[in-house]
Design a protein around this motif. Structure first.
Motif, mmCIF file in Angstrom:
data_model
loop_
_atom_site.group_PDB
_atom_site.id
_atom_site.type_symbol
_atom_site.label_atom_id
_atom_site.label_comp_id
_atom_site.label_asym_id
_atom_site.label_seq_id
_atom_site.Cartn_x
_atom_site.Cartn_y
_atom_site.Cartn_z
ATOM 1 N N GLN A 205 0.863 -1.179 0.000
ATOM 2 C CA GLN A 205 0.000 0.000 0.000
ATOM 3 C C GLN A 205 0.899 1.228 0.000
ATOM 4 O O GLN A 205 1.797 1.335 0.845
ATOM 5 C CB GLN A 205 -0.876 0.013 1.263
ATOM 6 N N SER B 135 -3.244 7.779 -1.527
ATOM 7 C CA SER B 135 -4.501 7.061 -1.230
ATOM 8 C C SER B 135 -5.351 6.949 -2.496
ATOM 9 O O SER B 135 -6.030 5.944 -2.702
ATOM 10 C CB SER B 135 -5.249 7.690 -0.059
ATOM 11 N N ASN C 124 -3.809 4.082 -4.334
ATOM 12 C CA ASN C 124 -4.131 2.790 -3.705
ATOM 13 C C ASN C 124 -5.476 2.264 -4.186
ATOM 14 O O ASN C 124 -5.672 1.056 -4.326
ATOM 15 C CB ASN C 124 -4.164 2.933 -2.179
#
Ligand code: GTP
Ligand code: MG
Length: 424
Positions: free
Chosen positions: A222, A235, A238
């Motif tokens: 991640q 993010s 991800n």
């Protein structure tokens, strides 16, 4: 002992001393240690960086092309053979330079992955390779004379796992391999040759892959979100995993610019066009934004786990409050006791074996003796038979001679009688 007078900085009475005992003071002028980050940067730049990338995927899936495209160079990899009995790893190291930053890049390429009929052991060479690099580093760390600063760190920092663009689901080989590797390396799943799958199929395929990874408990890398400056970007990225990429070193003229693309009779797929594929995202995430984090995670998480397991295996533990030296002595004594026990067992086994062998030899001797006696008996009875036969023959011969002599005498007598009669 000489005592040293330390000139303490004046403390304002209204400032409480914190529980930790460390006081916060304000400097009254510029001192210069604010250049520490710059010193670190300069040191790192002069030392150069190391990055080791494992590119994993079945034969012909586009590994070499993707590596060439990622680093914008030609690594000159020959095509791999399909006929290997097992999976192998090929590692090559290159020195690259961009601006004044030197990068020692090691590319590790799988050869023959997915080619075997029985694929149940395909992950083993990969696990062994990754562990072997950890072991090399651990051995260097444990040396009395360590030289970690100029040690060529070969631990794998990232694994690009190339998934075939089937549009269907992950193969069991993919799941098994990723599961075996996820605690050892940062896995970044990538859909290869994504120009061969339609846009709507691709979205469904991406979701399917992610749900399969989650349901099988496979932990992929991640991108970190703890640094504010890159948290939002990471993010977002991800959520877009796995990246769907296209590789090509062919240049095609689009407008008035030459761009990397794959050309088809019906159109052109541009590698660096975000509407066409996620190549740019992969390159940004892998090389530009998170390379240091991957190097760091490799050391602080994956290597740490390997090191911990290895040291525990060797009998070291933090729990039993024994020092390293005591643990070593304890283990040595245990080892010596075990050796002695084994030696005693072997000695006893040797004695038992010798006795068994002796008994076997005695039995064999007895058997031979009995056979010899038997033969001797047979021989003497045979001899007695022959002797009596000989005696019988001799008797017969004597009788024959006697009869012959008698016959001769009889013949002579009758001859003289006959001649007497004739004279008369
Ligand atoms: P081995 O090293 O032999 O295992 O193969 P590889 O995985 O390194 O594949 P390679 O890069 O040699 O590519 C194999 C073939 O796939 C070549 O003909 C490439 O042109 C083609 N190829 C590579 N990338 C792509 C892609 O993104 N899309 C399409 N359609 N073809 C690709
Ligand atoms: Mg190749």
């Amino acid at each position: 002992m000489t005592s040293v007078d330390v000139q303490k900085a004046p403390i304002k009475a209204d400032k409480p001393v914190p529980a930790s005992g460390v006081r916060t003071l304000n400097l009254s002028g510029h001192v210069g240690f604010d250049s520490l980050p710059d010193q670190l940067v300069n040191k790192s730049v002069s030392q150069g960086f190391t990055f080791n990338l494992l590119c994993l995927g079945e034969t012909g899936i586009g590994k070499s092309t993707l590596m060439d495209t990622l680093f914008n160079t030609n690594f000159e990899g020959a095509q791999s053979t399909h006929d290997l009995p097992g999976v192998k790893l090929k590692s090559r190291t290159y020195e690259l330079q961009e601006s004044n930053v030197k990068l020692k890049l090691t590319l590790v390429d799988s050869v023959g992955f997915g080619d075997q009929i029985d694929k149940s052991d395909s992950y083993k060479p990969l696990v062994d390779y990754i562990d072997a690099q950890f072991e090399l580093y651990l051995q260097e760390e444990l040396k009395v004379k360590r030289s970690l600063h100029n040690y060529h760190d070969s631990r794998i920092h990232a694994c690009l796992y190339l998934i075939a663009p089937t549009g269907h689901s992950l193969k069991s080989l993919d799941l098994v391999t990723m599961k075996k590797l996820d605690s050892k390396v940062n896995i970044i799943p990538v859909i290869a040759k994504s120009d061969t799958i339609t846009k709507s199929e691709l979205q469904k395929f991406k979701l399917k892959i992610m749900s399969e990874l989650v349901s099988n408990g496979v932990k992929i890398y991640q991108f970190p979100t703890d640094d504010e400056t890159i948290a939002e970007l990471n993010s977002t990225m991800n959520n877009q995993l796995p990246f769907a990429v296209v590789g090509s070193m062919d240049e095609v003229k689009v407008g008035n610019k030459m761009v990397k693309a794959r050309q088809y009779p019906w159109g052109t797929v541009q590698v660096e066009n975000e509407n066409h594929c996620d190549f740019i995202k992969l390159r940004e995430m892998l090389l530009r934004t998170n390379m240091e984090d991957m190097r760091d995670t490799t050391h602080s998480r994956h290597f740490e786990l390997y090191r911990r397991n290895k040291l525990q295996e060797m009998g070291f533990s933090d729990e039993d409050s024994m020092s390293l030296q005591d643990t070593y002595k304890h283990r040595r004594q245990e080892h010596l006791a075990e050796l002695q026990k084994k030696e005693e067992e072997m000695r006893q086994m040797f004695v038992v074996r010798v006795k068994e062998k002796e008994a076997e030899l005695k039995d064999a001797e007895k058997e031979l003796h009995a056979k010899f006696e038997n033969l001797k008996k047979m021989h003497s009875s045979e001899k007695a038979k022959l002797d009596s036969k000989k005696q019988q023959l001799e008797d017969e011969l004597n009788l024959f001679h006697k009869r012959k002599a008698a016959a001769a005498a009889q013949m002579a007598a009758s001859t003289s009688t006959l001649s007497g009669k004739k004279k008369k």
